[in-house]
Design a protein around this motif. Structure first.
Motif, PDB file in Angstrom:
ATOM      1  N   LEU A 103       0.835  -1.197   0.000  1.00  0.00           N
ATOM      2  CA  LEU A 103       0.000   0.000   0.000  1.00  0.00           C
ATOM      3  C   LEU A 103       0.870   1.247   0.000  1.00  0.00           C
ATOM      4  O   LEU A 103       0.604   2.195  -0.757  1.00  0.00           O
ATOM      5  CB  LEU A 103      -0.927  -0.004   1.213  1.00  0.00           C
ATOM      6  N   ALA A 104       1.896   1.267   0.843  1.00  0.00           N
ATOM      7  CA  ALA A 104       2.758   2.448   0.917  1.00  0.00           C
ATOM      8  C   ALA A 104       3.417   2.734  -0.427  1.00  0.00           C
ATOM      9  O   ALA A 104       3.474   3.886  -0.876  1.00  0.00           O
ATOM     10  CB  ALA A 104       3.818   2.247   2.002  1.00  0.00           C
ATOM     11  N   ILE A 105       3.914   1.702  -1.083  1.00  0.00           N
ATOM     12  CA  ILE A 105       4.570   1.888  -2.385  1.00  0.00           C
ATOM     13  C   ILE A 105       3.565   2.369  -3.426  1.00  0.00           C
ATOM     14  O   ILE A 105       3.860   3.264  -4.235  1.00  0.00           O
ATOM     15  CB  ILE A 105       5.249   0.582  -2.820  1.00  0.00           C
TER      16      ILE A 105
ATOM     17  N   GLU B  24     -10.891  -9.259   0.906  1.00  0.00           N
ATOM     18  CA  GLU B  24     -11.227  -9.800  -0.406  1.00  0.00           C
ATOM     19  C   GLU B  24      -9.996  -9.890  -1.302  1.00  0.00           C
ATOM     20  O   GLU B  24      -9.830 -10.863  -2.049  1.00  0.00           O
ATOM     21  CB  GLU B  24     -12.308  -8.940  -1.067  1.00  0.00           C
ATOM     22  N   TYR B  25      -9.136  -8.891  -1.216  1.00  0.00           N
ATOM     23  CA  TYR B  25      -7.912  -8.941  -2.030  1.00  0.00           C
ATOM     24  C   TYR B  25      -7.048 -10.138  -1.644  1.00  0.00           C
ATOM     25  O   TYR B  25      -6.564 -10.876  -2.517  1.00  0.00           O
ATOM     26  CB  TYR B  25      -7.102  -7.667  -1.863  1.00  0.00           C
TER      27      TYR B  25
ATOM     28  N   TRP C  19      -7.776  -4.896  -4.888  1.00  0.00           N
ATOM     29  CA  TRP C  19      -6.745  -4.111  -4.201  1.00  0.00           C
ATOM     30  C   TRP C  19      -6.888  -2.625  -4.531  1.00  0.00           C
ATOM     31  O   TRP C  19      -6.864  -1.780  -3.643  1.00  0.00           O
ATOM     32  CB  TRP C  19      -5.370  -4.622  -4.595  1.00  0.00           C
ATOM     33  N   ALA C  20      -7.046  -2.330  -5.806  1.00  0.00           N
ATOM     34  CA  ALA C  20      -7.132  -0.932  -6.229  1.00  0.00           C
ATOM     35  C   ALA C  20      -8.394  -0.259  -5.711  1.00  0.00           C
ATOM     36  O   ALA C  20      -8.361   0.890  -5.251  1.00  0.00           O
ATOM     37  CB  ALA C  20      -7.074  -0.847  -7.749  1.00  0.00           C
ATOM     38  N   VAL C  21      -9.517  -0.972  -5.754  1.00  0.00           N
ATOM     39  CA  VAL C  21     -10.801  -0.370  -5.405  1.00  0.00           C
ATOM     40  C   VAL C  21     -11.028  -0.340  -3.895  1.00  0.00           C
ATOM     41  O   VAL C  21     -11.524   0.653  -3.355  1.00  0.00           O
ATOM     42  CB  VAL C  21     -11.950  -1.133  -6.102  1.00  0.00           C
TER      43      VAL C  21
ATOM     44  N   GLY D 205      -7.715   2.897  -3.225  1.00  0.00           N
ATOM     45  CA  GLY D 205      -8.646   4.000  -3.433  1.00  0.00           C
ATOM     46  C   GLY D 205      -9.082   4.667  -2.140  1.00  0.00           C
ATOM     47  O   GLY D 205      -8.954   5.893  -1.979  1.00  0.00           O
ATOM     48  N   PRO D 206      -9.612   3.898  -1.178  1.00  0.00           N
ATOM     49  CA  PRO D 206     -10.010   4.518   0.093  1.00  0.00           C
ATOM     50  C   PRO D 206      -8.842   5.182   0.827  1.00  0.00           C
ATOM     51  O   PRO D 206      -9.016   6.252   1.417  1.00  0.00           O
ATOM     52  CB  PRO D 206     -10.564   3.335   0.897  1.00  0.00           C
ATOM     53  N   ALA D 207      -7.667   4.561   0.789  1.00  0.00           N
ATOM     54  CA  ALA D 207      -6.513   5.149   1.473  1.00  0.00           C
ATOM     55  C   ALA D 207      -6.127   6.488   0.846  1.00  0.00           C
ATOM     56  O   ALA D 207      -5.794   7.454   1.545  1.00  0.00           O
ATOM     57  CB  ALA D 207      -5.336   4.177   1.443  1.00  0.00           C
ATOM     58  N   VAL D 208      -6.177   6.565  -0.477  1.00  0.00           N
ATOM     59  CA  VAL D 208      -5.852   7.818  -1.164  1.00  0.00           C
ATOM     60  C   VAL D 208      -6.837   8.918  -0.767  1.00  0.00           C
ATOM     61  O   VAL D 208      -6.441  10.067  -0.502  1.00  0.00           O
ATOM     62  CB  VAL D 208      -5.845   7.607  -2.692  1.00  0.00           C
TER      63      VAL D 208
END
Length: 495
Positions: A73-75, A399-400, A409-411, A415-418
């Motif tokens: 996630l950090a990367i 789920e990921y 992972w992206a959704v 996405g929420p972290a961003v």
């Protein structure tokens, strides 16, 4: 395996709540000798004055249990923000054991700067204070270049040391989260030596009279925690972020326990294939201190019995062939590669010889201790929120992990972290809230049963804290045996 988060990281003997007692004594002494408020006196701000909230520099903290995807996630966040990563994993800070500690390899870092990753000598005890003293200048440097510091790791007392404004006593630092993970039986009670001496004068009964709520949260045998609570409000601010020098966006990446359990077990198997046994062989030393430095990591000590037996057998063979000790040592060095191949051969052999049984038991211990680490890390994040008032936002990677879907992972994670970080950077204090603005703290507190006490009559009135510990206890071999004996005695007794 990773620690921290260190790890992970037990009684909750290595956890931040229990470990904070040692630091608290120093804090109390300093507070006794000062007429200023503790937050002002111990604030890391050089001027000694509290920093106004709107003037505090901002940083992001990504936390969560091992295997949840913190590093990835950090990367991935680097594609959205100008970030640099500060590793807060107490085992990944050390040089060596790259496979076992699951360090992100250089080719997977995607050019994102990583700090405090594999930089410390493996025999040095890298305490929370040393981490804090190393991390703060790095954070300042990152901020000076108009970049965003992101602290990433599962070693929660490392994170606390940076974001909390109180000093740590170097002489009584926490042990690593990874220390003594292979002794889960002492997690419920305090069998560690009493380092507080005569100050342990607040017994459990007195604490129940002074503060029944706090007493309900503490095991009756945990005398040091009773002493801390008995001191009252004087130590209550340790670990809080109210007076921190930073404004922090706390993001916890989490997943359901069954999914994490399955994943970390699979990850251990992948590590074995990737060379974990070679790394453990290389670091093995019969006379080494396994309570310091990198040797505390999950995946090292679990193989100690096997390696002792393995080397004993090999040395006996060598001694029978040669009486010259110098030639024996030279032969041992030359045969290291062969010995490693033999260990791998033992694991894949079809016959169940004693060495293979010991090796498989060691691998099973690594998996079991990693599952325990996951639970401790989850519990400590809960405690940071419920005890210390940290506003933590959650993203769910269940789920990921179960589907290994990049789309999930992206959704569901990135996405929420961003969105959380953008809101934080725009001074919209949405930390601790869901994306639709509903507060998470109260609902999470209700859902997470941390403090309910359970008494097991079958096991001699043993006291368990929280639903998770109770469930784990009921699944234990000793409890099941006692219950079976109890049922048999009841069925055989006359009506």
């Amino acid at each position: 395996m990773r620690g921290s988060s260190p790890t992970y990281g037990g009684i909750n003997r290595i956890g931040f709540v229990l470990g904070s007692v040692w630091r608290e004594q120093r804090l109390w002494r300093e507070m006794d000798n000062s007429s200023e408020s503790p937050a002002t006196t111990l604030n890391s701000n050089n001027g000694g004055e509290p920093i106004m909230e709107e003037h505090k520099p901002k940083q992001v903290v990504i936390m969560g249990p091992t295997g949840s995807g913190k590093s990835r996630l950090a990367i991935d966040l680097a594609t959205h923000f100008p970030i640099e990563i500060i590793n807060a994993d107490s085992m990944q800070v050390y040089q060596g054991l790259d496979v076992l500690t699951n360090k992100v390899p250089l080719y997977e870092q995607n050019g994102v700067p990583h700090h405090l990753l594999g930089t410390v000598s493996s025999d040095v005890e890298f305490t929370a204070k040393k981490f804090r003293d190393s991390a703060i200048p790095i954070i300042s440097d990152i901020l000076s270049r108009n970049r965003l510091p992101v602290i990433v790791g599962g070693t929660n007392y490392y994170i606390q040391a940076v974001v909390s404004s109180f000093l740590l006593d170097e002489s009584v630092e926490d042990m690593s989260e990874t220390y003594s993970r292979d002794h889960p039986g002492i997690e419920q009670t305090n069998h560690m030596p009493d380092i507080l001496g005569d100050s342990c004068n607040y017994n459990y009964d007195l604490l129940k009279e002074l503060d029944p709520v706090a007493a309900n949260r503490i095991h009756p045998n945990n005398h040091r925690k009773q002493t801390l609570s008995g001191k009252g409000c004087r130590g209550q601010n340790w670990g809080r972020v109210d007076n921190s020098s930073y404004r922090c966006c706390f993001i916890c990446i989490d997943a359901a326990l069954p999914v994490l359990d399955q994943y970390v077990e699979h990850r251990v198997d992948c590590m074995i294939d990737a060379g974990l046994l070679d790394e453990v062989y290389d670091i093995y030393n019969r006379n080494a201190n396994y309570t310091l430095g990198l040797r505390q990591a999950i995946g090292v000590r679990e193989f100690e019995n096997f390696l002792q037996a393995y080397f004993s057998d090999r040395m006996d063979d060598e001694m029978s062939d040669s009486s010259d000790e110098t030639l024996l040592k030279l032969s041992t060095r030359i045969d290291d590669k062969l010995f490693k191949e033999n260990i791998r051969g033992i694991l894949i052999s079809s016959c169940d010889n004693p060495q293979k049984v010991m090796l498989e038991e060691a691998i099973d211990k690594v998996k079991a201790n990693t599952r325990r680490l996951v639970r401790r890390q989850k519990r400590r994040v809960n405690q940071l929120q419920t005890l210390f008032g940290w506003n933590i936002s959650y993203v769910d990677a269940t789920e990921y992990i179960s589907k290994k879907s990049d789309e999930c992972w992206a959704v569901q994670v990135v996405g929420p972290a961003v969105k959380m970080i953008r809101s934080f950077l725009n001074k919209d204090d949405s930390n601790g809230r869901t994306l639709d603005g509903e507060s998470k703290t109260s609902t999470d507190t209700v859902q997470r049963d941390l403090w309910t006490q359970y008494v097991c009559k079958a096991c001699g009135d043993r006291i368990l804290r929280g639903a998770h510990e109770w469930e784990q206890h009921k699944q234990g071999r000793g409890h099941r045996k006692r219950m079976l004996s109890l049922r048999k005695s009841q069925s055989s007794s006359p009506a």
